[in-house]
Motif scaffolding. Structure first.
Motif: not given
Length: 161
Positions: A138-145, A113-124
């Protein structure tokens, strides 16, 4: 080093006896480094597999090492699961089996899950940089928490009103 071996015809004991030990030492060092790095990768894969097995809950789809596909109905305390296979038309069957026999599952462990979240943040972030370069908004970057439950809560409140 290798040119001197070719010039001597492979006979290193007469001209330079230490050359053979140096080559042997380099080969041993390369082998040890390779073993250390391959051990790290296998430990990481084993850890992710264990986390994935611990994350299995009722409703997850699984595939066993023998190729049986089904849905987990119950997770028992003794490291076993009860799996439902088949269909309503052909008839359902239930299999009790050890968790270790599960080869694939859609359950995700914390590391995955952490790896997928990091990948999603990197792409955003990459999309945001591209948008800045081209002058777009730019589209808003989704918040992690933000938990997924809170996002669906306002929709439920609207239905109640």
């Amino acid at each position: 080093m290798f040119w001197s071996l070719l010039e001597n015809g492979g006979n290193t004991t007469q001209s330079n006896p230490w050359m053979m030990y140096i080559v042997l030492g380099v080969v041993v060092v390369i082998f040890v480094v390779w073993m250390v790095f391959s051990g790290r990768k296998s430990k990481q894969r084993q850890k992710e597999y264990t986390e994935q097995l611990e994350a299995i809950r009722p409703g997850h789809k699984v595939k066993t090492a023998g190729g049986i596909c089904g849905i987990v109905v119950e997770v028992c305390d003794d490291n076993t699961v009860i799996m439902e296979t088949g269909s309503e038309t052909a008839g359902k069957s239930y299999i009790k089996m050890d968790k270790e026999l599960i080869a694939q599952t859609d359950a995700k462990g914390p590391t995955q899950i952490a790896r997928e979240e990091a990948e999603a943040r990197r792409k955003a972030e990459e999309a945001e940089k591209k948008a800045k370069k081209s002058g777009e908004v730019p589209a808003p970057v989704p918040a992690r928490d933000e938990p997924a439950e809170e996002k669906s809560a306002p929709a439920e409140e609207k239905e109640e009103k």
